[in-house]
Design an enzyme around this catalytic site. Sequence first.
Site, short mmCIF file in Angstrom:
data_model
loop_
_atom_site.label_atom_id
_atom_site.label_comp_id
_atom_site.label_asym_id
_atom_site.label_seq_id
_atom_site.Cartn_x
_atom_site.Cartn_y
_atom_site.Cartn_z
N CYS A 268 -39.62 30.93 1.51
CA CYS A 268 -41.03 31.62 1.62
C CYS A 268 -40.82 32.68 2.56
CB CYS A 268 -41.80 30.62 2.00
SG CYS A 268 -41.84 28.86 1.17
N HIS B 162 -50.05 31.29 -2.85
CA HIS B 162 -48.65 31.14 -2.12
C HIS B 162 -47.57 31.33 -3.04
CE1 HIS B 162 -45.59 30.78 0.61
NE2 HIS B 162 -45.40 29.57 0.85
N1 COA Z 1 -55.91 23.62 -2.69
C1 COA Z 1 -56.95 23.38 -3.28
N2 COA Z 1 -57.03 23.19 -4.67
C2 COA Z 1 -55.93 22.62 -5.19
C3 COA Z 1 -54.77 22.80 -4.55
C4 COA Z 1 -54.63 23.37 -3.30
N3 COA Z 1 -53.52 23.19 -2.52
N4 COA Z 1 -53.82 22.34 -5.46
C5 COA Z 1 -54.31 22.19 -6.50
N5 COA Z 1 -55.86 22.30 -6.59
C6 COA Z 1 -56.65 21.96 -7.47
C7 COA Z 1 -56.21 22.55 -8.80
O1 COA Z 1 -57.05 23.81 -8.96
C8 COA Z 1 -56.97 21.65 -9.77
O2 COA Z 1 -58.48 21.89 -9.68
P1 COA Z 1 -59.13 21.54 -11.20
O3 COA Z 1 -58.90 20.26 -11.47
O4 COA Z 1 -60.67 22.02 -10.60
O5 COA Z 1 -58.76 22.51 -12.01
C9 COA Z 1 -56.64 20.20 -9.08
O6 COA Z 1 -56.72 20.58 -7.65
C10 COA Z 1 -55.30 19.61 -9.47
O7 COA Z 1 -54.53 20.46 -9.68
P2 COA Z 1 -52.97 20.27 -9.90
O8 COA Z 1 -52.33 21.50 -10.06
O9 COA Z 1 -52.91 18.95 -10.61
O10 COA Z 1 -52.53 19.70 -8.52
P3 COA Z 1 -51.27 18.76 -7.90
O11 COA Z 1 -51.62 17.46 -7.65
O12 COA Z 1 -50.13 19.01 -9.13
O13 COA Z 1 -50.69 19.68 -6.81
C11 COA Z 1 -50.18 20.08 -4.66
C12 COA Z 1 -51.26 19.59 -5.58
C13 COA Z 1 -50.99 20.00 -3.25
C14 COA Z 1 -49.00 18.72 -4.60
C15 COA Z 1 -49.39 21.26 -4.80
O14 COA Z 1 -50.69 22.24 -4.85
C16 COA Z 1 -48.44 21.47 -3.84
O15 COA Z 1 -47.33 21.17 -4.10
N6 COA Z 1 -48.72 22.60 -2.76
C17 COA Z 1 -47.68 22.61 -1.75
C18 COA Z 1 -46.87 23.79 -2.01
C19 COA Z 1 -45.72 24.21 -1.37
O16 COA Z 1 -45.10 23.27 -0.73
N7 COA Z 1 -45.59 25.46 -1.02
C20 COA Z 1 -44.31 25.91 -0.12
C21 COA Z 1 -44.74 25.56 1.38
S1 COA Z 1 -43.52 25.90 2.31
#
Ligand code: COA
Length: 382
Positions: free
Chosen positions: A83, A330
Amino acid sequence: MRDVAIVGAGMTRFGELWESSLRDLFVEAAVEALTSAGADHLDDLYVGNMSGGQFVGQEHLAPLMADHLGMAGIPATRVESACASGGAALRLGYMSVASGMSDVAMVAGVEKMTDGADVTNVLATAADQENEVYHGITFPGLYAMIARAHMAKYGTTDEDLAWVSVKSHHHGSMNAKAQFHREVTVEEVMSSTMVADPLTLLECSPVSDGAAAVILVPLDQAKKYTDRPVRIRGVGQATSAMALADRRDPAALDAVAKAAERAYKATGLAPKDIDVAEVHDCFAIAEIACIEAVGFACEGEGKDAARSGMTALGGKIPVNTSGGLKSKGHPVGASGVAQAIEIFEQLRGEAGERQVEGAHTGLTQNMGGSGASSLVHIFERV
Ligand code: COA
């Protein structure tokens, strides 16, 4: 070494951008950066990208991007530090111009994460495979452990974490290029789906597509391109143990602290001299640990910064005025460059509703994985 300035910038919107491919995203940001600088050629190109191969099956990005920009033939290099790929690319572009090897360099970052890859597993390749990933850990899991360690050592609470996201979403609501524009409350953050205890959905950065690019030139040639160049005053880079279990203190980010120390030493500046900063808030706890590591808050006191307003717009040191990784999005390889663009706009007085009045000196802090690699750049208005 020559002084180096940023004279132009371009960035796509961040989000789920299904209509654009990896190369489309890069070209959109790159063309905007070239146009804003009025530059018609490049001597050097650095492309930050974490995992084009695993996200969309595309490696060998540097020549591909140069070609699709209509500039096949130029030297081009892809840079990877998870990242922190964008930040690492920025340091190399800075060195290219500072050393005299090039007079016009582009530093870009790009990532396309939403095309169906197993994102959680791809991201986990940036953790220690043998000592962490084989045992089932994910990135939200690693940062949850950092959060638990911070809670145990300093009494950080779930509510402290939630305040970081409330602030980020407030800032992001004013950024047209951010993935999320809606404000959230402490209650909403705390009651959103639990992802990795204690981190909830609204305390995690999202999965994003996007690209960002800046143009670097020697400061003494900057006036050819713009009347408002932003100087890169200095940079620090550092690493630490990769596995959390091997670290001196799992609640602290030693690579971030070392990178900041080196950047302050290179510039002769101190945390109190910084007017605005972008730090790597991939999870709410990361912003807390990062502001401690770069010296905006004492060890153990970062937990109070968002709640007290210290790091909000109008506060003592506004942090992540773009919305940060949390709200702006991100796309991992692009984030380090996008951070530099927020500071570029802030120091030129172009941040609109998010403008930090009188901002003169800014800082970006970008990190890879759970913080084993980090870069800190310091910028100033000329
Ligand atoms: N913040 C706010 N809203 C979020 C979100 C977040 N981080 N991630 C997803 N959403 C929202 C989506 O827009 C969606 O909204 P909608 O239903 O109104 O369209 C809903 O939540 C579900 O989205 P979805 O894609 O199914 O979420 P998910 O459960 O597959 O993923 C996380 C959620 C948190 C697991 C994923 O965003 C993630 O893995 N984040 C971390 C990424 C990471 O590790 N990056 C590297 C860092 S070192």
